[in-house]
Design a protein around this motif. Structure first.
Motif, PDB file in Angstrom:
ATOM      1  N   GLU A   1      35.788 -22.593  89.381  1.00 37.05           N
ATOM      2  CA  GLU A   1      34.221 -22.697  89.268  1.00 37.05           C
ATOM      3  C   GLU A   1      33.559 -21.341  89.670  1.00 37.05           C
ATOM      4  OE1 GLU A   1      33.632 -25.361  92.526  1.00 37.05           O
ATOM      5  OE2 GLU A   1      34.037 -27.164  91.271  1.00 37.05           O
ATOM      6  N   ASN A   2      32.226 -21.275  89.348  1.00 40.60           N
ATOM      7  CA  ASN A   2      31.425 -20.086  89.648  1.00 40.60           C
ATOM      8  C   ASN A   2      31.714 -18.723  89.156  1.00 40.60           C
ATOM      9  OD1 ASN A   2      30.039 -21.797  91.616  1.00 40.60           O
ATOM     10  ND2 ASN A   2      31.459 -21.235  93.032  1.00 40.60           N
ATOM     11  N   LEU A   3      31.999 -18.894  87.832  1.00 40.14           N
ATOM     12  CA  LEU A   3      32.345 -17.909  86.692  1.00 40.14           C
ATOM     13  C   LEU A   3      30.959 -17.643  85.900  1.00 40.14           C
ATOM     14  CD1 LEU A   3      35.987 -18.449  85.743  1.00 40.14           C
ATOM     15  CD2 LEU A   3      35.010 -17.021  87.688  1.00 40.14           C
ATOM     16  N   LEU A   4      31.109 -16.665  85.123  1.00 39.32           N
ATOM     17  CA  LEU A   4      29.867 -16.293  84.076  1.00 39.32           C
ATOM     18  C   LEU A   4      30.509 -16.789  82.812  1.00 39.32           C
ATOM     19  CD1 LEU A   4      28.966 -12.721  85.561  1.00 39.32           C
ATOM     20  CD2 LEU A   4      27.851 -15.030  85.994  1.00 39.32           C
ATOM     21  N   LYS A   5      29.773 -17.716  82.082  1.00 38.05           N
ATOM     22  CA  LYS A   5      30.462 -18.155  80.915  1.00 38.05           C
ATOM     23  C   LYS A   5      30.109 -17.363  79.779  1.00 38.05           C
ATOM     24  CE  LYS A   5      26.070 -20.998  80.119  1.00 38.05           C
ATOM     25  NZ  LYS A   5      25.529 -22.246  79.771  1.00 38.05           N
ATOM     26  N   ASP A   6      29.194 -16.425  79.749  1.00 37.40           N
ATOM     27  CA  ASP A   6      28.799 -15.224  78.901  1.00 37.40           C
ATOM     28  C   ASP A   6      29.742 -14.111  78.963  1.00 37.40           C
ATOM     29  OD1 ASP A   6      27.947 -14.582  81.016  1.00 37.40           O
ATOM     30  OD2 ASP A   6      25.852 -13.989  80.219  1.00 37.40           O
ATOM     31  N   THR A   7      31.116 -14.083  79.818  1.00 35.78           N
ATOM     32  CA  THR A   7      31.688 -12.891  79.976  1.00 35.78           C
ATOM     33  C   THR A   7      33.179 -13.384  79.798  1.00 35.78           C
ATOM     34  OG1 THR A   7      30.427 -12.370  81.810  1.00 35.78           O
ATOM     35  CG2 THR A   7      32.495 -11.739  81.849  1.00 35.78           C
ATOM     36  N   VAL A   8      33.772 -12.143  79.322  1.00 36.03           N
ATOM     37  CA  VAL A   8      35.353 -12.410  78.902  1.00 36.03           C
ATOM     38  C   VAL A   8      36.127 -12.214  79.869  1.00 36.03           C
ATOM     39  CG1 VAL A   8      36.945 -11.641  77.153  1.00 36.03           C
ATOM     40  CG2 VAL A   8      34.627 -11.815  76.479  1.00 36.03           C
ATOM     41  N   TYR A   9      37.151 -13.054  80.209  1.00 34.85           N
ATOM     42  CA  TYR A   9      38.081 -12.924  81.243  1.00 34.85           C
ATOM     43  C   TYR A   9      39.508 -12.695  80.932  1.00 34.85           C
ATOM     44  CZ  TYR A   9      34.406 -14.327  84.529  1.00 34.85           C
ATOM     45  OH  TYR A   9      33.267 -14.202  85.398  1.00 34.85           O
ATOM     46  N   GLN A  10      40.399 -12.257  81.719  1.00 30.47           N
ATOM     47  CA  GLN A  10      41.984 -12.133  81.454  1.00 30.47           C
ATOM     48  C   GLN A  10      42.476 -12.904  82.586  1.00 30.47           C
ATOM     49  OE1 GLN A  10      43.360  -8.219  82.094  1.00 30.47           O
ATOM     50  NE2 GLN A  10      43.061  -7.666  79.568  1.00 30.47           N
ATOM     51  N   VAL A  11      43.393 -13.741  82.304  1.00 30.10           N
ATOM     52  CA  VAL A  11      43.971 -14.956  82.979  1.00 30.10           C
ATOM     53  C   VAL A  11      45.483 -15.033  83.098  1.00 30.10           C
ATOM     54  CG1 VAL A  11      44.069 -17.675  83.530  1.00 30.10           C
ATOM     55  CG2 VAL A  11      41.791 -16.530  82.979  1.00 30.10           C
ATOM     56  N   LYS A  12      46.200 -15.178  84.102  1.00 29.56           N
ATOM     57  CA  LYS A  12      47.518 -15.373  84.238  1.00 29.56           C
ATOM     58  C   LYS A  12      47.589 -16.492  85.064  1.00 29.56           C
ATOM     59  CE  LYS A  12      49.229 -11.514  85.605  1.00 29.56           C
ATOM     60  NZ  LYS A  12      50.347 -10.542  85.875  1.00 29.56           N
ATOM     61  N   ILE A  13      48.657 -17.470  84.894  1.00 25.92           N
ATOM     62  CA  ILE A  13      49.045 -18.806  85.549  1.00 25.92           C
ATOM     63  C   ILE A  13      50.453 -18.796  85.781  1.00 25.92           C
ATOM     64  CG2 ILE A  13      48.725 -21.241  85.520  1.00 25.92           C
ATOM     65  CD1 ILE A  13      46.502 -20.847  83.600  1.00 25.92           C
ATOM     66  N   ARG A  14      50.811 -19.323  87.027  1.00 26.24           N
ATOM     67  CA  ARG A  14      52.138 -19.883  87.243  1.00 26.24           C
ATOM     68  C   ARG A  14      52.152 -21.232  88.236  1.00 26.24           C
ATOM     69  NH1 ARG A  14      54.870 -15.882  91.799  1.00 26.24           N
ATOM     70  NH2 ARG A  14      53.618 -16.292  93.526  1.00 26.24           N
ATOM     71  N   HIS A  15      53.012 -21.915  88.318  1.00 32.60           N
ATOM     72  CA  HIS A  15      52.737 -23.362  89.097  1.00 32.60           C
ATOM     73  C   HIS A  15      54.193 -23.694  89.575  1.00 32.60           C
ATOM     74  CE1 HIS A  15      53.972 -25.646  85.069  1.00 32.60           C
ATOM     75  NE2 HIS A  15      54.744 -24.367  85.002  1.00 32.60           N
ATOM     76  N   ARG A  16      54.099 -24.550  90.325  1.00 28.10           N
ATOM     77  CA  ARG A  16      55.487 -25.082  91.197  1.00 28.10           C
ATOM     78  C   ARG A  16      55.089 -26.329  91.188  1.00 28.10           C
ATOM     79  NH1 ARG A  16      55.532 -22.246  97.215  1.00 28.10           N
ATOM     80  NH2 ARG A  16      53.739 -23.171  97.963  1.00 28.10           N
ATOM     81  N   SER A  17      56.321 -27.186  91.759  1.00 34.29           N
ATOM     82  CA  SER A  17      56.329 -28.457  92.037  1.00 34.29           C
ATOM     83  C   SER A  17      55.915 -28.641  93.603  1.00 34.29           C
ATOM     84  CB  SER A  17      57.823 -29.060  91.990  1.00 34.29           C
ATOM     85  OG  SER A  17      57.596 -30.828  92.404  1.00 34.29           O
TER      86      SER A  17
END
Length: 610
Positions: A134-150
């Motif tokens: 939430e609460n980002l700027l939709k007209d802006t380009v972002y970089q994203v990295k994700i990791r997850h665990r059980s």
């Protein structure tokens, strides 16, 4: 997993005395799927035995419950979309239950900035994990990295980080598309051009004909994706919608919808061959039937028939309903319309009369009539023409006069009417089955008014007066510009008449007579003769040259021939000479009294002044 620097060492993994790495004895790691293990909740004794030549050694046995220690793979197949200023991230689920997720993000334009760290739990369905940032700027380009665990394992391990994913800005505006249509032999060439959209990676195109299976290309070729800003396609004569939108990894823009209406149906004839509705269509042949309501085709009420259509689909049409029939064929990968006509599965007479039937602009001998067409839903058949009939109200025996009017005409001028008469006029629509209800109107032609005669008489008199006045004005103008040349006044010659006969018989008495004798050349002339010659010359100067010369020659010849005449004859000669002189003077006066013209001007000369 074991590590060694020896290249000829082989390893054997044992789980409860079961050898697990028979196919890869030289690897120091192994992946065993859950299905291969069976029950992961049980405790396993695990050890590794290393062998080199005839020597071997084994690790200590380690009892473990595999379900207690879980490490997921790095997130795969990451997708994203914008929901207002919230970013939705989705990736393939490792398990059916939710997982814990750690997300790193920063603006793409500020790659040197530190990552923003977000930890949250996912929501999951059978195959995907979902996270809402939430609460980002939709007209802006972002970089994203994700990791997850059980979240279920007793000893969960974080997965590896996913590769850096670029989240583009949202495409809020639809493309600005221009369209150029060219008709050519049953097909329409549609050239599309649009402006390049910021943050759009590709553009997607689709149309209603292709989505309904009416296409000359393969269905899997749709929608069409392109990186260009131009595209050319070919569509038939039926109504088509074309959709164009921009796309990127975060989603699609609102579509630009281009409406291409059907070729106008006005003037179409009834279908004479509709065997395609009763037989299976050939391959690459398509039929479309548009239900017409009030003359307009509605794309939502369209029947599409292809070679795969069933008999029920081909016959699933309504009675007494007007359809616009199109038959298309593929010609060189272009959809070409080969037949276009009006189709009724079953016809009947119209059930309503022509609408708003009125008369206007009535004169003594004519009247204008207008009406609106019968609604398409009430025609119930192909309208061939209108029948317009009129009859006088004065007598029941009057013959009805009828006229056939084209079905496309909505106005008519009824002429040859009688002044001061009441007429009943009726109008009906006619199909191939029969006539429908009639619309009626009453016409009262006005009688001729006497004031019209008076007006005609006044106008005639006014015309006569104006004509006379114009004639006088033109005559005066002509006299001033082109003056008339008067005719010279030549008085009638009246010969002298003696007052009495006695005057002619009167004899003169000669008291004295002088005879002049002509002398030949070279001889002297007497003085009297010279005086006579001088007097004769002066007289010649005062009279007309031609006439005086003739008279002088005559007198001279008379004198020469009468030298020996008697005195009486000499007197008569003198009197005749005197009378000739009087006549010459009068003639000279008359000539002087005549008008003299010079350069278009007239001068009146008085006799007294000469």
């Amino acid at each position: 997993m074991n590590k060694t620097t020896e290249s000829d060492v082989t390893f054997d993994l044992y789980m409860n005395n079961v050898h697990r790495n028979k196919n890869a004895p030289k690897e120091t790691w192994i992946i065993i799927t859950k299905d291969e293990l069976g029950i992961v909740e049980e405790e396993y004794d695990i050890w590794v035995e290393a062998r080199i030549g005839n020597s071997s050694c084994a690790s200590t046995k380690r009892p473990v419950v595999l379900s207690h220690t879980v490490k997921y793979e790095a997130p795969k197949h990451i997708s994203m979309s914008w929901l207002q200023n919230n970013l939705s991230l989705n990736w393939t689920a490792s398990e059916k239950h939710p997982a814990a997720a750690e997300i790193l993000l920063r603006r793409d334009a500020h790659r040197t900035d530190s990552w923003k760290h977000i930890t949250t739990n996912t929501t999951s369905d059978t195959s995907m994990h979902h996270v809402l940032v939430e609460n980002l700027l939709k007209d802006t380009v972002y970089q994203v990295k994700i990791r997850h665990r059980s979240t279920k394992a007793l000893n969960p391990l974080w997965s590896d980080w996913s590769p850096v994913v670029i989240v583009p800005a949202e495409l809020e505006q639809k493309p600005e598309v221009t369209m150029n249509i060219t008709l050519s032999n049953g097909t329409r060439k549609v050239a599309l051009t649009w402006k390049k959209m910021p943050h759009a990676a590709t553009y997607s195109l689709n149309d209603t004909q292709s989505s309904n299976g009416c296409t000359c290309k393969k269905i899997r070729d749709y929608p069409i994706n392109t990186t260009e800003t131009t595209y050319t396609t070919f569509v038939s004569y039926s109504a088509v919608k074309i959709f164009v939108n921009g796309r990127n990894a975060a989603g699609s823009s609102p579509p630009a919808i281009l409406q291409i209406p059907a070729v106008p149906a006005a003037g179409l004839k009834i279908c004479d061959n509709t065997s395609d509705l009763h037989e299976r269509l050939k391959k690459k042949t398509y039929v479309e039937l548009y239900e017409l309501q009030d003359g307009d085709s509605r794309p939502e009420n369209v029947t599409h028939l292809t070679a795969k259509s069933t008999k029920k689909e081909r016959m699933d049409m309504k009675d007494y309903v007007r359809y616009l029939y199109f038959k298309h064929k593929c010609v060189g990968r272009k959809l070409q319309t080969v037949t276009m006509c009006i189709y009724y599965q079953k016809e009947d007479a119209p059930q309503r009369e022509p609408q708003n039937f009125t008369a206007f602009s009535e004169t003594h001998t004519s009247s204008n009539l207008s009406w609106k067409a019968i609604p398409s839903a009430d025609q119930r058949g192909f309208l061939t023409h209108y029948s317009l009939c009129s009859v006088k109200d004065s007598s029941q025996d009057e013959r009805k006069e009828c006229h056939k009017i084209s079905a496309s005409v909505m106005k008519y001028r009824l002429g040859n009417l009688t002044q001061g008469t009441k007429y009943h006029v009726s109008l009906v629509g006619v199909t191939r089955v029969g006539e429908g209800p009639e619309a009626t109107v009453t016409i009262n032609t006005p009688p001729e008014k006497p004031v019209n005669v008076l007006w005609s008489l006044c106008l005639l008199i006014l015309f006569f007066l104006l004509t006379t006045l114009c004639t006088c004005i033109l005559k005066r103008i002509k006299e001033n510009i082109f003056p008339a040349v008067p005719t010279p006044v030549i008085p009638d010659f009246i010969p002298f008449q003696p007052e009495s006969q006695d005057f002619l018989e009167r004899k003169e008495e000669v008291d004295e007579m002088t005879l002049l004798q002509l002398h030949p050349e070279g001889k002297s002339v007497p003085e009297d003769a010279e005086e006579s010659a001088v007097l004769a010359g002066e007289w010649e100067e005062d009279t007309d040259e031609d006439e005086d010369n003739e008279r002088w020659d005559s007198r001279m010849s008379g004198e020469s021939s009468d030298e020996g005449l008697s005195p009486g004859s000499t007197g008569e000669a003198l009197r005749s000479s005197r009378e000739g002189e009087i006549t010459d003077v009068e003639q000279l006066d008359n000539e002087i009294a005549m008008l003299i013209y010079k350069k278009g001007l007239v001068f009146h000369v008085k006799r007294d002044s000469l």
